[in-house]
Design a protein around this motif. Sequence first.
Motif, PDB file in Angstrom:
ATOM      1  N   ILE A 190      -6.270   3.931   3.703  1.00 13.91           N
ATOM      2  CA  ILE A 190      -7.778   3.538   3.324  1.00 13.91           C
ATOM      3  C   ILE A 190      -8.271   4.456   2.201  1.00 13.91           C
ATOM      4  N   LYS A 191      -7.874   5.773   2.162  1.00 11.03           N
ATOM      5  CA  LYS A 191      -7.894   6.763   0.973  1.00 11.03           C
ATOM      6  C   LYS A 191      -9.267   7.228   0.951  1.00 11.03           C
ATOM      7  N   THR A 192      -9.455   8.004   0.051  1.00  9.89           N
ATOM      8  CA  THR A 192     -10.711   8.697  -0.120  1.00  9.89           C
ATOM      9  C   THR A 192     -11.589   7.624  -0.893  1.00  9.89           C
ATOM     10  N   LYS A 193     -13.007   7.945  -0.872  1.00 12.91           N
ATOM     11  CA  LYS A 193     -13.985   7.137  -1.490  1.00 12.91           C
ATOM     12  C   LYS A 193     -13.706   7.595  -2.961  1.00 12.91           C
TER      13      LYS A 193
ATOM     14  N   VAL B 284      -6.352   9.797  12.612  1.00 12.19           N
ATOM     15  CA  VAL B 284      -6.961  10.099  10.925  1.00 12.19           C
ATOM     16  C   VAL B 284      -5.605   9.651   9.934  1.00 12.19           C
ATOM     17  N   ARG B 285      -4.376   9.950  10.091  1.00 13.09           N
ATOM     18  CA  ARG B 285      -3.390   9.746   9.013  1.00 13.09           C
ATOM     19  C   ARG B 285      -3.171   8.568   8.630  1.00 13.09           C
ATOM     20  N   PRO B 286      -3.112   7.499   9.589  1.00 20.85           N
ATOM     21  CA  PRO B 286      -3.193   6.122   8.965  1.00 20.85           C
ATOM     22  C   PRO B 286      -4.472   5.733   7.830  1.00 20.85           C
TER      23      PRO B 286
ATOM     24  N   LEU C  90       0.900  -1.398   0.105  1.00 21.22           N
ATOM     25  CA  LEU C  90       0.012   0.019   0.051  1.00 21.22           C
ATOM     26  C   LEU C  90       1.105   1.291  -0.006  1.00 21.22           C
ATOM     27  N   ARG C  91       1.988   1.141   0.533  1.00 20.36           N
ATOM     28  CA  ARG C  91       2.909   2.432   0.774  1.00 20.36           C
ATOM     29  C   ARG C  91       4.234   2.113  -0.157  1.00 20.36           C
ATOM     30  N   LYS C  92       3.870   1.330  -1.252  1.00 20.85           N
ATOM     31  CA  LYS C  92       5.161   1.323  -2.053  1.00 20.85           C
ATOM     32  C   LYS C  92       5.735   2.587  -2.478  1.00 20.85           C
TER      33      LYS C  92
ATOM     34  N   SER D 215      -4.384  11.855  19.325  1.00 19.33           N
ATOM     35  CA  SER D 215      -4.993  13.351  18.700  1.00 19.33           C
ATOM     36  C   SER D 215      -5.539  12.748  17.452  1.00 19.33           C
ATOM     37  N   THR D 216      -6.535  13.758  16.844  1.00 16.09           N
ATOM     38  CA  THR D 216      -7.268  13.698  15.628  1.00 16.09           C
ATOM     39  C   THR D 216      -6.187  13.188  14.643  1.00 16.09           C
ATOM     40  N   ALA D 217      -5.047  13.962  14.560  1.00 16.56           N
ATOM     41  CA  ALA D 217      -4.074  13.775  13.292  1.00 16.56           C
ATOM     42  C   ALA D 217      -3.504  12.607  13.437  1.00 16.56           C
TER      43      ALA D 217
ATOM     44  N   ASP E 257     -16.148  21.857   8.544  1.00 13.40           N
ATOM     45  CA  ASP E 257     -15.422  20.841   8.982  1.00 13.40           C
ATOM     46  C   ASP E 257     -14.630  21.298  10.232  1.00 13.40           C
ATOM     47  N   CYS E 258     -14.817  20.696  11.296  1.00 14.14           N
ATOM     48  CA  CYS E 258     -14.202  20.948  12.473  1.00 14.14           C
ATOM     49  C   CYS E 258     -13.136  20.287  13.004  1.00 14.14           C
ATOM     50  N   ALA E 259     -12.698  19.537  12.048  1.00 13.38           N
ATOM     51  CA  ALA E 259     -11.572  18.336  12.672  1.00 13.38           C
ATOM     52  C   ALA E 259     -10.497  18.106  11.553  1.00 13.38           C
ATOM     53  N   ILE E 260     -10.658  18.082  10.384  1.00 15.59           N
ATOM     54  CA  ILE E 260      -9.696  17.783   9.400  1.00 15.59           C
ATOM     55  C   ILE E 260      -9.224  18.637   8.670  1.00 15.59           C
TER      56      ILE E 260
HETATM   57  C1  COA Z   1      -5.545  15.451   8.782  1.00 16.01           C
HETATM   58  C2  COA Z   1      -4.163  15.700   8.886  1.00 16.01           C
HETATM   59  C3  COA Z   1      -3.453  15.016  10.091  1.00 16.01           C
HETATM   60  C4  COA Z   1      -3.385  15.241   7.496  1.00 16.01           C
HETATM   61  O1  COA Z   1      -2.046  15.894   7.594  1.00 16.01           O
HETATM   62  P1  COA Z   1      -0.482  15.316   7.641  1.00 16.01           P
HETATM   63  O2  COA Z   1      -0.461  14.380   8.951  1.00 16.01           O
HETATM   64  O3  COA Z   1       0.114  16.318   7.636  1.00 16.01           O
HETATM   65  O4  COA Z   1      -0.486  14.353   6.546  1.00 16.01           O
HETATM   66  P2  COA Z   1       0.293  14.691   5.200  1.00 16.01           P
HETATM   67  O5  COA Z   1      -0.093  16.144   4.726  1.00 16.01           O
HETATM   68  O6  COA Z   1       1.604  14.243   5.333  1.00 16.01           O
HETATM   69  O7  COA Z   1      -0.622  13.642   4.298  1.00 16.01           O
HETATM   70  C5  COA Z   1      -0.709  12.307   4.654  1.00 16.01           C
HETATM   71  C6  COA Z   1      -1.413  11.439   3.673  1.00 16.01           C
HETATM   72  O8  COA Z   1      -2.855  11.848   3.947  1.00 16.01           O
HETATM   73  C7  COA Z   1      -3.476  12.298   2.571  1.00 16.01           C
HETATM   74  N1  COA Z   1      -4.365  13.483   3.081  1.00 16.01           N
HETATM   75  C8  COA Z   1      -3.937  14.534   3.833  1.00 16.01           C
HETATM   76  N2  COA Z   1      -5.079  15.323   4.018  1.00 16.01           N
HETATM   77  C9  COA Z   1      -6.274  14.756   3.548  1.00 16.01           C
HETATM   78  C10 COA Z   1      -7.446  14.886   3.126  1.00 16.01           C
HETATM   79  N3  COA Z   1      -8.068  15.818   4.037  1.00 16.01           N
HETATM   80  N4  COA Z   1      -8.197  14.145   2.512  1.00 16.01           N
HETATM   81  C11 COA Z   1      -7.778  13.095   1.929  1.00 16.01           C
HETATM   82  N5  COA Z   1      -6.393  12.794   2.172  1.00 16.01           N
HETATM   83  C12 COA Z   1      -5.705  13.712   2.627  1.00 16.01           C
HETATM   84  C13 COA Z   1      -2.123  12.890   2.128  1.00 16.01           C
HETATM   85  O9  COA Z   1      -2.539  13.109   0.545  1.00 16.01           O
HETATM   86  C14 COA Z   1      -1.140  12.063   2.127  1.00 16.01           C
HETATM   87  O10 COA Z   1      -1.480  10.852   1.460  1.00 16.01           O
HETATM   88  P3  COA Z   1       0.036   9.733   1.049  1.00 16.01           P
HETATM   89  O11 COA Z   1       0.762   9.853   2.396  1.00 16.01           O
HETATM   90  O12 COA Z   1      -0.369   8.689   0.746  1.00 16.01           O
HETATM   91  O13 COA Z   1       0.921  10.582  -0.020  1.00 16.01           O
HETATM   92  C15 COA Z   1      -3.810  17.160   9.053  1.00 16.01           C
HETATM   93  O14 COA Z   1      -4.550  17.674   7.895  1.00 16.01           O
HETATM   94  C16 COA Z   1      -4.389  17.835  10.304  1.00 16.01           C
HETATM   95  O15 COA Z   1      -3.424  17.596  11.156  1.00 16.01           O
HETATM   96  N6  COA Z   1      -5.595  18.203  10.498  1.00 16.01           N
HETATM   97  C17 COA Z   1      -6.032  18.940  11.587  1.00 16.01           C
HETATM   98  C18 COA Z   1      -6.332  17.806  12.545  1.00 16.01           C
HETATM   99  C19 COA Z   1      -6.482  18.390  14.060  1.00 16.01           C
HETATM  100  O16 COA Z   1      -5.698  18.790  14.636  1.00 16.01           O
HETATM  101  N7  COA Z   1      -7.959  18.500  14.268  1.00 16.01           N
HETATM  102  C20 COA Z   1      -8.197  19.313  15.490  1.00 16.01           C
HETATM  103  C21 COA Z   1      -8.786  18.386  16.531  1.00 16.01           C
HETATM  104  S1  COA Z   1     -10.278  17.451  15.907  1.00 16.01           S
END
Ligand code: COA
Length: 327
Positions: free
Chosen positions: A140-143, A133-135, A87-89, A128-130, A171-174
């Motif tokens: 899993i990726k977007t639909k 959600v990051r994994p 998945l991460r190749k 944390s949310t980050a 969007d309050c979180a992403i």
């Molecule tokens: C969501 C979040 C963690 C992603 O950012 P990041 O960890 O820095 O991740 P990156 O930008 O390195 O992206 C990681 C992967 O996610 C993907 N990605 C990032 N944001 C995305 C989004 N909104 N939708 C879909 N994919 C997304 C990237 O394309 C990347 O994919 P890849 O690794 O396959 O190339 C970041 O936007 C974030 O911290 N958001 C705020 C979270 C928060 O603190 N909320 C407050 C409390 S709820």
Amino acid sequence: MYGFGDLIAILKKSPKKIVFTEGTDARILEAASRLLASNFLKPILVGKEEEIIAASEESGFNIRGAEIIDPLKFDRLDEMIDMFCELRKSKGVTKEQARGILSQANYFGTMLVKMGIADALLGGATYSTADTVRPALQLIKTKPGNSIVSSVFIMVRARATGDNEVLAMADCAINIHPNEDELAEIATEAAECAKIFGVDPKVAFLSYSTFGSGKGEDVDKMRNAAAKAKLRAPELQVEGELQFDAAVSPRVARTKCPDSAVAGHANTFVFPDINAGNIGYKIAQRLGGFEAYGPILLGLNAPINDLSRGCNASEVYSMAIITAALA
Ligand SMILES: CC(C)(COP(=O)(O)OP(=O)(O)OC[C@H]1O[C@@H](n2cnc3c(N)ncnc32)[C@H](O)[C@@H]1OP(=O)(O)O)[C@@H](O)C(=O)NCCC(=O)NCCS
Ligand SMILES: CC(=O)OP(=O)(O)O
């Protein structure tokens, strides 16, 4: 509208397994013990077995019968590592790196969903949310058809009349600084989710300005985003840019924007950025008497959701049901 009874009925027809990445947290254990007493949603707790048992004894929650998976002792770990590397190749991840990453419960739990061992995942009681959600974003990726993952909170407050006031906030979180197109996608996705909870969406794009009363690029962004949302979903009732008072108060709306059908009656709110959104939903929750269900992830290709670290066990239980039932 789906009440919890309806969501539970959905799960009773098709029972599911949900993975909790924070297996030693007392709120997770309490929610898991409630789920174990049911026959519709089975918890999988990730962590070291002895630590989870000790935490359950200390907190007094009976988790007998729960499936516990320790990432370090998982019998399909080699298969999981291979799938992770595949998945991460594009990122050139080695097997050794994958082994280290998969020793973390957030990545491990996400792979349990990816491998079909669990149907859904709920995390974020301590992560944390980050980190929750990051994994999912990476694995899993977007639909298909979505360009981003975003989120919505379903906000519920009991009225004196006995029924519930239900609002949606996104969007309050992403997405930290969503652009116009992303805001339009957030609005249409949030409105679809709001419908599931019985809301007939009237969408307000929030700003410090109502119909040009204030000037600036942030105002333009919300006005343009509202126009783009109307193009994406012509049937959706959308207005913007609006101040919050004009969005919810018919009296203020009559003064500031009397010709708007949405103003004064909005129930689905799109915030300009995560600062406004996260602060806004927490004010409604902590001072406004609303229960906050979410963040419910939108546009993700599997049922994985986050919690606020401020959650209680009852919210964990409810979010587990929402996550699995909407799968
Ligand atoms: C969501 C979040 C963690 C992603 O950012 P990041 O960890 O820095 O991740 P990156 O930008 O390195 O992206 C990681 C992967 O996610 C993907 N990605 C990032 N944001 C995305 C989004 N909104 N939708 C879909 N994919 C997304 C990237 O394309 C990347 O994919 P890849 O690794 O396959 O190339 C970041 O936007 C974030 O911290 N958001 C705020 C979270 C928060 O603190 N909320 C407050 C409390 S709820
Ligand atoms: C959704 C949210 O704000 O999460 P946390 O409170 O954990 O930062």
